[in-house]
Design a protein around this motif. Structure first.
Motif, short mmCIF file in Angstrom:
data_model
loop_
_atom_site.label_atom_id
_atom_site.label_comp_id
_atom_site.label_asym_id
_atom_site.label_seq_id
_atom_site.Cartn_x
_atom_site.Cartn_y
_atom_site.Cartn_z
N GLY A 1 0.26 0.50 4.77
CA GLY A 1 1.48 0.43 4.83
C GLY A 1 1.37 -1.19 3.39
N ALA B 1 -2.30 14.28 -0.19
CA ALA B 1 -2.36 14.76 1.15
C ALA B 1 -2.93 13.19 2.10
CB ALA B 1 -2.80 15.94 1.85
N GLY B 2 -4.47 12.85 1.41
CA GLY B 2 -4.77 11.65 2.46
C GLY B 2 -5.94 11.93 2.90
N LYS B 3 -6.84 12.41 1.70
CA LYS B 3 -7.99 13.22 2.10
C LYS B 3 -8.98 12.25 1.83
CE LYS B 3 -7.49 16.61 -1.13
NZ LYS B 3 -5.90 15.99 -1.03
N THR B 4 -8.79 11.60 1.06
CA THR B 4 -9.58 10.96 -0.28
C THR B 4 -9.55 9.27 0.93
OG1 THR B 4 -9.63 11.82 -2.35
CG2 THR B 4 -10.52 8.76 -1.58
N ASN B 5 -8.60 9.28 1.86
CA ASN B 5 -8.21 8.16 2.75
C ASN B 5 -9.25 8.82 3.57
OD1 ASN B 5 -6.33 7.33 0.63
ND2 ASN B 5 -4.81 7.56 2.13
N ALA C 1 -1.18 -2.13 0.71
CA ALA C 1 -0.70 -2.94 0.02
C ALA C 1 0.43 -3.57 -0.32
CB ALA C 1 -1.06 -2.04 -1.17
N ASP D 1 -5.93 -4.26 2.37
CA ASP D 1 -4.98 -2.99 1.27
C ASP D 1 -5.77 -1.76 2.32
OD1 ASP D 1 -4.67 -4.65 -0.13
OD2 ASP D 1 -5.58 -4.63 -2.06
N VAL D 2 -5.96 -1.92 3.07
CA VAL D 2 -6.31 -0.68 3.73
C VAL D 2 -5.47 -0.03 4.99
CG1 VAL D 2 -8.62 0.30 2.82
CG2 VAL D 2 -8.43 -0.79 5.43
N ALA D 3 -4.83 -0.76 5.75
CA ALA D 3 -3.91 -1.17 6.65
C ALA D 3 -2.22 -0.12 6.19
CB ALA D 3 -3.79 -2.53 6.94
N SER E 1 -2.46 5.97 4.41
CA SER E 1 -1.52 6.67 4.49
C SER E 1 -1.47 7.95 6.24
CB SER E 1 -1.44 8.45 3.94
OG SER E 1 -2.74 8.52 3.49
N PRO F 1 -2.61 18.96 -0.27
CA PRO F 1 -2.03 19.04 -1.72
C PRO F 1 -2.35 17.67 -1.89
CG PRO F 1 -0.86 18.70 0.37
CD PRO F 1 -1.57 19.10 0.80
N ASN F 2 -2.20 17.59 -3.36
CA ASN F 2 -2.69 16.02 -3.83
C ASN F 2 -1.79 14.59 -3.00
OD1 ASN F 2 -2.13 17.30 -7.43
ND2 ASN F 2 -4.28 16.60 -5.72
#
Ligand SMILES: Nc1ncnc2c1ncn2[C@@H]1O[C@H](COP(=O)(O)OP(=O)(O)OP(=O)(O)O)[C@@H](O)[C@H]1O
Ligand SMILES: [Mg+2]
Length: 379
Positions: free
Chosen positions: A68, A39-43, A70, A64-66, A18, A36-37
């Protein structure tokens, strides 16, 4: 003695999940990502793990990590990059990972200080381990998941463990293909079996060494907020090393076992014996109970204790060093006393910790001993 520290001073992401362009300057304190959920933290944690060997904390395919990735067709997706300034022993190293477009498709790239590097080079420059909510079911889950989890711990001590595992798998696949084709080429099968056995011994020995060091680290401390684990490896080769048998004998026996097992493996269509089937057995030591029979909270605490001990074991190991420790959503599920204990343990480690959570209040017990990073909703 001054303990060397390992931390990320700057993290830059381009078109990663993201994050179109994300740039974060940091000091050496633990990093608490809140937002927030979605938001891109785990990313962000995942981006860091792309600098480690393998497919990162989600096990994702290269494109897949690029951003868009997926959704879009492969040829429309823009390549992504992750770059991190890692401070280690006073050195400032720039680690890079990403995808690059070539004439025949996309390929993974790894760089160290701007020069092409191998996954092993990056692993040596910045060790890292992580825990994700998906690992909560580790003890009740499959042997394969536990084995992969443990092999990642081994990788922290011995980056060459990854190559041994890959070489073993390759030889195993080649042998299985011959068996599936009903080949009677004994010389070729024998050569592949000898190759498998050499790598199998390296794999089993490295696993056992990591396990013994980890157990020693766990046992060397008084009981704390996280229950102690008692671990064992289930696997014939690991057991043979644990008995102190000579590596050459173990190797010869495995070669013989593979030769004896040709008919059986041909019938099964897969190799039924070897370190690719080993399991990690964990017991909750204070209760003397198998981990999979413990409560959800107890299992989480056990796993956290294990990963913290691994961090200490690596830091104290002259052949290894400090590691970054990434904990996705670990704080939210702990009671306030355990949470404060976790933070104290993280602050005592020489590798920087990264944590995520939806609320900054989750990290209050850190006070100003950690840095708070608000991750906005990029959408
Ligand atoms: N390849 C991709 N390209 C663009 N966006 C993506 C891609 N993969 C995932 N996303 C988006 O990234 C967003 C954030 O994901 P992430 O898992 O990092 O959130 P989070 O902050 O950890 O949320 P939570 O608190 O729920 O765990 C999701 O909304 C998801 O749709
Ligand atoms: Mg998340």
């Amino acid at each position: 003695m001054t303990v060397s520290r390992l931390w990320c001073a700057r993290l830059t992401l381009t078109d990663f999940r993201s994050h179109a362009a994300f740039d974060l300057a940091l000091d050496e304190r633990p990093v608490c990502l809140h937002g927030p959920n979605g938001a891109g933290k785990t990313n962000i944690l995942e981006a860091l793990t792309m600098l480690a060997p393998g497919r990162g904390l989600r096990g994702a395919a290269l494109m897949d990590v690029a951003r868009g990735g997926a959704e879009a067709a492969a040829d429309r997706v823009r390549p992504w990059t992750v770059s991190a300034h890692i401070m280690s022993n006073g050195d400032d190293l720039v680690l890079g990972a990403g995808a690059e477009r070539t004439d025949i498709g996309v390929k993974r790239i790894a760089r160290l200080d701007g020069r092409p590097a191998t996954a092993g080079d990056l692993a040596r420059a910045a060790r890292m381990t992580w825990l994700t909510p998906a690992m909560d079911r580790l003890f009740a889950g499959s042997a394969g998941d536990r084995r992969r989890f443990f092999d990642r711990l081994v990788l922290g001590r011995a980056p060459e463990h990854g190559q041994a595992a890959a070489a073993y798998e390759r030889a195993m696949r080649d042998r299985q293909r011959l068996l599936n084709e009903h080949s009677r080429d004994g010389a070729w099968l024998g050569a592949l079996e000898r190759e498998m056995a050499a790598h199998a011994c390296a794999i089993a020995a490295a696993r056992l060494e990591t396990l013994e060091r980890l157990q020693e680290t766990i046992d060397s401390r008084p009981d704390g907020a996280f229950p102690k684990a008692r671990m064992a490896l289930e696997g014939a080769l690991e057991a043979a090393f644990a008995e102190g048998r000579a590596s050459a004998d173990i190797e010869d026996e495995f070669i013989a076992a593979l030769a004896r097992g040709r008919g059986r493996d041909a019938a099964a269509g897969r190799t039924l014996e070897g370190p690719h089937r080993s399991d990690l057995l964990v017991r909750h030591a204070p209760k003397d109970m198998p981990a999979e029979h413990c409560s959800t909270g107890e299992q989480k605490a056990l796993l956290l204790g294990l990963i913290l001990a691994h961090g200490r074991a690596l830091a104290e190991d002259p052949g290894a060093g400090p590691a970054l420790l990434l904990l996705d959503e670990a704080a939210a599920h702990l009671d306030p006393v355990r949470r404060a204990a976790l933070f104290d343990e993280l602050l005592a480690l020489p590798g920087q910790a990264w944590l995520t959570g939806t609320e900054p209040a989750l990290f209050e017990a850190f006070g100003d001993r950690a840095q708070m990073i608000a991750v906005g909703d990029p959408g």
